[in-house]
Design a protein around this motif. Structure first.
Motif, short mmCIF file in Angstrom:
data_model
loop_
_atom_site.label_atom_id
_atom_site.label_comp_id
_atom_site.label_asym_id
_atom_site.label_seq_id
_atom_site.Cartn_x
_atom_site.Cartn_y
_atom_site.Cartn_z
N VAL A 112 0.86 -1.19 0.00
CA VAL A 112 0.00 0.00 0.00
C VAL A 112 0.89 1.23 0.00
CG1 VAL A 112 -1.67 1.31 1.36
CG2 VAL A 112 -1.90 -1.17 1.18
N TYR A 113 0.50 2.26 -0.77
CA TYR A 113 1.26 3.50 -0.80
C TYR A 113 0.36 4.66 -0.34
CZ TYR A 113 -1.18 3.81 -5.28
OH TYR A 113 -2.15 3.81 -6.26
N LEU A 114 0.98 5.66 0.27
CA LEU A 114 0.26 6.83 0.77
C LEU A 114 0.91 8.09 0.21
CD1 LEU A 114 0.77 4.65 3.33
CD2 LEU A 114 -0.82 6.20 4.44
N HIS A 115 0.14 8.91 -0.49
CA HIS A 115 0.62 10.19 -0.99
C HIS A 115 0.28 11.29 0.01
CE1 HIS A 115 1.78 8.48 -4.72
NE2 HIS A 115 0.57 8.32 -5.22
N ARG A 116 1.24 12.18 0.26
CA ARG A 116 1.03 13.28 1.21
C ARG A 116 1.25 14.63 0.52
NH1 ARG A 116 1.04 11.70 6.65
NH2 ARG A 116 1.65 9.53 7.01
N HIS A 123 -0.47 15.94 5.11
CA HIS A 123 -1.75 15.25 5.14
C HIS A 123 -1.78 14.14 4.08
CE1 HIS A 123 -3.45 19.30 6.72
NE2 HIS A 123 -2.99 18.55 7.70
N VAL A 124 -2.33 13.00 4.45
CA VAL A 124 -2.51 11.91 3.49
C VAL A 124 -3.66 12.27 2.55
CG1 VAL A 124 -3.09 9.47 3.19
CG2 VAL A 124 -1.65 10.17 5.10
N ILE A 125 -3.35 12.39 1.26
CA ILE A 125 -4.38 12.79 0.29
C ILE A 125 -4.84 11.62 -0.58
CG2 ILE A 125 -3.67 15.19 0.24
CD1 ILE A 125 -2.18 14.64 -2.37
N TYR A 126 -4.10 10.51 -0.54
CA TYR A 126 -4.52 9.34 -1.32
C TYR A 126 -3.85 8.10 -0.76
CZ TYR A 126 -5.81 6.35 -5.22
OH TYR A 126 -6.35 5.33 -5.97
N VAL A 127 -4.64 7.02 -0.70
CA VAL A 127 -4.13 5.70 -0.32
C VAL A 127 -4.48 4.73 -1.44
CG1 VAL A 127 -4.33 3.78 1.30
CG2 VAL A 127 -4.39 6.13 2.15
N GLY A 128 -3.50 3.97 -1.88
CA GLY A 128 -3.76 3.00 -2.94
C GLY A 128 -3.02 1.69 -2.69
#
Length: 618
Positions: free
Chosen positions: A17-21, A26-31
């Motif tokens: 799983v990757y998390l964009h900040r 702030h985490v703006i997307y989880v994929g």
């Protein structure tokens, strides 16, 4: 700062799983991804064919992080957990926990059933899952019921003259209702079912494969396709995952890792049985320090009475002072805490999976330390430019850079009820959780934030005057969650007590997000100072979380003491049993009449009365 291109090259070709900040962290997307390197790289290549929403998201990505798993299935479940936790702006938000079903074997019954459920409770049953493939769950339950001729009805009592249902007449049920099946004989079938659900599915797959091949030889392709689907379902159910554990378990998993920058502690959180995230901490230790010593040192500094301490803490290596640590943690939590290294089972597998993830992120951990150091230096400079102080005297009298000890305060209540105050402390850019404090408002009636804040400030510095070591260190700045009125209220008390400390107000916008700081009677716009903006936001979010968490705890205790007392037929014994079974009023609201009636000391009339009362309570 974070170098996206450099970190893309270091991504592993593994599922996870990757998390964009964004720039504020702030985490703006989880994929999720089958191959993290390939998937994350796609975001930073040509955007020509990307949808507008994705292009907008990519323009806001300042950094990313990832958690590796052992399968795509585990990545899917972890993705769901993290989306629920962070509620990212650019995700299409997943549904609640009811998305994923479990297979439940009702072992508390004389003649257990195998059923599908979306809710796990402590009722003596054994649960398997969760499973992402609902069709496979339905197919498997039908297969087990059919192969072992299990009881399907919910009836528990069969009076004389009770007529068997259709399943008995078509040989799909043993006919428990006829009295012709002993418990011992039936339990043997249930033992086989449990053996299968625990992953021993080869015998079932071989049997289904043989039947499929026989149907194919007879040119009965429709029936063969049915067996093919059953085989697929059995394999899907048998797939192991480690990011969700049975039951609503809370635990921390602690790893240590040595790198070029020194030692790191990586803490994984399991909440309500779900792996829901991780955090990393840099430890200043010498080359001679043992791994176990470093983990113990971390635990002693990290855990405090004011935080949520789980009932289980898993470590990668045995600790020399485990008995003393458990006693200390148990006293803080108010309930038993176990510290141990699991040797087998799902927890051991989860420990091994998280360890592999730590090894994957070593370089990232070092870079994160460097970034934090850079960010702390910038924050220190920004604070100095705003508040005009750059050095301080240490114990020897020498001039050293200010570490900026900041105390932040917030008030929490609902219409003035159970009003509380929270105090959090940040020093040198890091939270000092051992210095957090809670205050229950004593002298203020109703929702009066100014007076409540004054009471908290007075009590804090009065304790310091009395020599309380827990309040002995003065802050360089006080941040209050509020505007000019809050700043004036706090300054009034500080002036009266002879305290010369700068006070700043953390102002929020209409959407309840950090907007600016009140300094010297004017509002400082933080949008042009992104690093300071991020730091103030972190402090404001933390003090709000801390205060509201304390308020909710008090409110829940108050509700549990009073609400059940109003229900006819619910006395002290039943109230105790209900709270022991469900843990809270909110959990009781989710229960059915049948589930309420199964609690020790309850019966159907009392359960119906309670269910009606809780439904009206809302």
């Amino acid at each position: 700062m974070f170098d996206i291109e450099k970190n893309i090259k270091r991504l592993p070709e593994k599922p996870g799983v990757y998390l964009h900040r964004d720039k504020l962290g702030h985490v703006i997307y989880v994929g999720k991804a089958v191959n993290l390197k390939n998937r994350v790289t796609q975001y930073f290549r040509s955007q020509t064919n990307m949808p507008a929403k994705v292009r907008a998201m990519v323009s806001h990505i300042e950094e990313f992080e990832y958690i590796t798993t052992d399968s795509e299935y585990e990545a899917l479940i972890l993705e769901c957990n993290l989306i629920k936790k962070y509620q990212p702006k650019y995700n299409v938000l997943l549904r609640d926990d009811k998305t994923y079903p479990y297979i439940k074997v009702t072992l508390a019954d004389d003649y257990p059933r195998v059923v599908k459920t979306r809710r796990v409770i402590d009722d003596g049953a054994e649960y398997f899952g969760p499973y992402s493939d609902v069709g496979a769950v339905n197919e498997t339950i039908d297969l087990l019921n059919s192969e072992y001729q299990l009881k399907r009805c919910s009836s528990r009592v069969f009076p004389p003259g009770f007529r068997p249902c259709l399943n008995y007449h078509i040989d799909q049920c043993r006919g428990i209702c006829t009295g012709s099946v002993s418990r011992e004989e039936y339990r043997k079938a249930i033992d086989d079912v449990l053996y299968f659900l625990k992953g021993h599915n080869k015998k079932m797959i071989d049997m289904l494969t043989q039947r499929m091949q026989e149907c194919s030889k007879e040119l009965n392709f429709e029936r063969a396709a049915e067996y093919r689907d059953k085989i697929r379902a059995v394999k899907a159910i048998g797939e192991k995952q480690k990011v969700v554990l049975g039951g609503e378990q809370d635990m921390d998993i602690i790893h240590s890792a040595k790198s070029k920058k020194g030692y790191h502690i990586v803490l994984f959180y399991v909440r309500n049985g779900k792996l829901s995230g991780r955090d990393s901490f840099h430890m200043e230790a010498s080359e001679d320090d043992e791994r176990a010593e470093i983990i113990e040192a971390f635990m002693k500094q990290y855990y405090t009475p004011d935080m949520m301490i789980p009932k289980e803490i898993i470590t990668e290596t045995p600790l020399p002072d485990t008995v003393v640590l458990e006693k200390w943690l148990t006293e803080m939590r108010g309930a038993h805490v176990k510290v141990y290294v699991p040797q087998k089972g799902d927890k051991r597998k989860l420990l091994e999976m998280t360890r592999r993830d730590v090894l994957q992120m070593m370089t990232m951990l070092d870079e994160r330390v460097t970034q934090r150091e850079e960010r702390r230096n910038i924050v220190s400079e920004e604070l100095a430019s705003v508040f005009g102080k750059r050095t301080m005297k240490d114990e020897t009298g020498a001039e050293v850079p200010v570490k900026w000890r900041i105390e932040s305060y917030d008030i929490s209540n609902i219409n003035g009820v159970d009003s509380v105050g929270g105090m959090v402390v940040f020093e040198d850019g890091k939270p000092q959780r051992r210095d957090y404090r809670k205050f229950k408002i004593r002298t203020v009636e109703g929702a009066d934030d100014y007076s409540s804040m004054q009471e908290v400030i007075y009590r804090r510095f009065r304790r310091a005057e009395k020599g309380d070591p827990g309040f002995s260190r003065r802050p360089d700045i006080i941040f209050v969650d509020g505007g000019l009125g809050h700043v004036h209220a706090v300054n009034e008390i500080l002036d009266a007590m002879g305290e010369n400390i700068t006070v700043a107000g953390m102002v929020k916008d209409d959407k309840h997000r950090t907007r600016g700081l009140i300094v010297d009677e004017e509002e400082l716009d933080l949008k042009s100072r992104p690093v300071l903006f991020r730091y103030v936001t972190t402090i404001q979010d933390e003090v709000h979380r801390f205060a509201i968490g304390y308020h909710h705890n008090l409110r829940n205790k108050s509700m549990q003491k009073s609400v059940l007392d109003e229900v006819p037929g619910i006395g002290p014994a039943r109230k105790k049993a209900l709270l022991s079974e469900f843990g809270s009023i909110d959990k009781m609201k989710q229960a059915s009449v049948d589930e309420l009636a199964q609690v020790d000391g309850m019966n159907t009339p009392a359960a119906e009365e309670l269910y009606k009362f809780l439904s009206e309570l809302g």
